[in-house]
Write an enzyme that holds these catalytic residues in place. Structure first.
Site, PDB file in Angstrom:
ATOM      1  N   CYS A 139      62.709 -39.937 -82.160  1.00 50.61           N
ATOM      2  CA  CYS A 139      62.229 -39.621 -83.506  1.00 50.61           C
ATOM      3  C   CYS A 139      61.758 -40.895 -84.189  1.00 50.61           C
ATOM      4  O   CYS A 139      62.426 -41.931 -84.090  1.00 50.61           O
ATOM      5  CB  CYS A 139      63.359 -38.967 -84.307  1.00 50.61           C
TER       6      CYS A 139
ATOM      7  N   HIS B 103      62.364 -29.439 -83.414  1.00 50.29           N
ATOM      8  CA  HIS B 103      62.677 -30.778 -83.921  1.00 50.29           C
ATOM      9  C   HIS B 103      62.147 -30.940 -85.351  1.00 50.29           C
ATOM     10  O   HIS B 103      62.865 -31.423 -86.232  1.00 50.29           O
ATOM     11  CB  HIS B 103      62.057 -31.826 -82.987  1.00 50.29           C
ATOM     12  N   GLU B 104      60.897 -30.496 -85.576  1.00 52.29           N
ATOM     13  CA  GLU B 104      60.309 -30.625 -86.915  1.00 52.29           C
ATOM     14  C   GLU B 104      61.000 -29.697 -87.917  1.00 52.29           C
ATOM     15  O   GLU B 104      61.246 -30.088 -89.066  1.00 52.29           O
ATOM     16  CB  GLU B 104      58.805 -30.373 -86.872  1.00 52.29           C
TER      17      GLU B 104
ATOM     18  N   HIS C 266      64.069 -31.219 -89.259  1.00 53.62           N
ATOM     19  CA  HIS C 266      63.820 -32.165 -90.361  1.00 53.62           C
ATOM     20  C   HIS C 266      63.777 -31.428 -91.699  1.00 53.62           C
ATOM     21  O   HIS C 266      64.255 -31.935 -92.719  1.00 53.62           O
ATOM     22  CB  HIS C 266      62.497 -32.907 -90.162  1.00 53.62           C
TER      23      HIS C 266
END
Length: 166
Positions: free
Chosen positions: A97, A139-140, A143
């Site tokens: 990341c 993954h996004e 966030h």
């Protein structure tokens, strides 16, 4: 073109749950452009979420085109207010990341995913993604939920110093 600094841990916005974008307006479209510009300016970056550039809104940009682990590929994608409709088949793989540039980690993620969100042109998008593209979407979205890959590593010995290739 606006390239914004990518925030790093321990910036507080990275641990906050992002707020919905809601109806797409000019501010949302500018955010989409900034996400794409910043992602494109960052070598080897395949995705970037709004909190990583200091904006606590539910938006991300992604493009896995040409990545060796990608099977599905929807090209350049920006989604506002994404939601996972289906997730299947967890697979453990290494992740990194830009907000934690010195580490990578082994993370279990679904290998098949259906996600829905709104595009900058206000159209609703429903996408089926798999393999690396599914991992990148999740993954996004993490966030946007105030999570980093470090929150999802499979074990205490699943975190590694990032290799530097010259």
């Amino acid at each position: 073109m606006t390239v914004r600094p990518v925030l790093r841990l321990p910036e507080p916005v990275l641990k906050e749950v992002a707020q919905p974008v809601g109806p797409v307006d000019d501010d949302a479209r500018r955010l989409a452009e900034d996400l794409v510009d910043t992602m494109r300016a960052s070598p080897a970056c395949v995705g970037l979420a709004a909190p990583q550039i200091g904006v606590a809104r539910r938006a991300f940009a992604m493009d896995v085109t040409g990545h060796r682990k990608a099977r599905s590929c929807h090209g350049l994608l920006v989604l506002f207010d994404p939601e996972v409709l289906l997730a299947h088949g967890p697979v453990v793989a290494r992740e990194g990341c830009m907000s934690v540039p010195e580490l990578t980690g082994d993370v279990a993620r679904a290998s098949l995913l259906v996600v829905r969100g709104t595009a900058p042109d206000c159209t609703d998008r429903v996408l089926q993604v798999d393999a690396f593209e599914a991992r990148a979407v999740l993954h996004e979205i993490d966030h946007l939920d105030g999570l980093l890959f470090l929150d999802r590593v499979v074990s205490a010995d699943g975190v590694f110093p990032r290799k530097v290739y010259r």
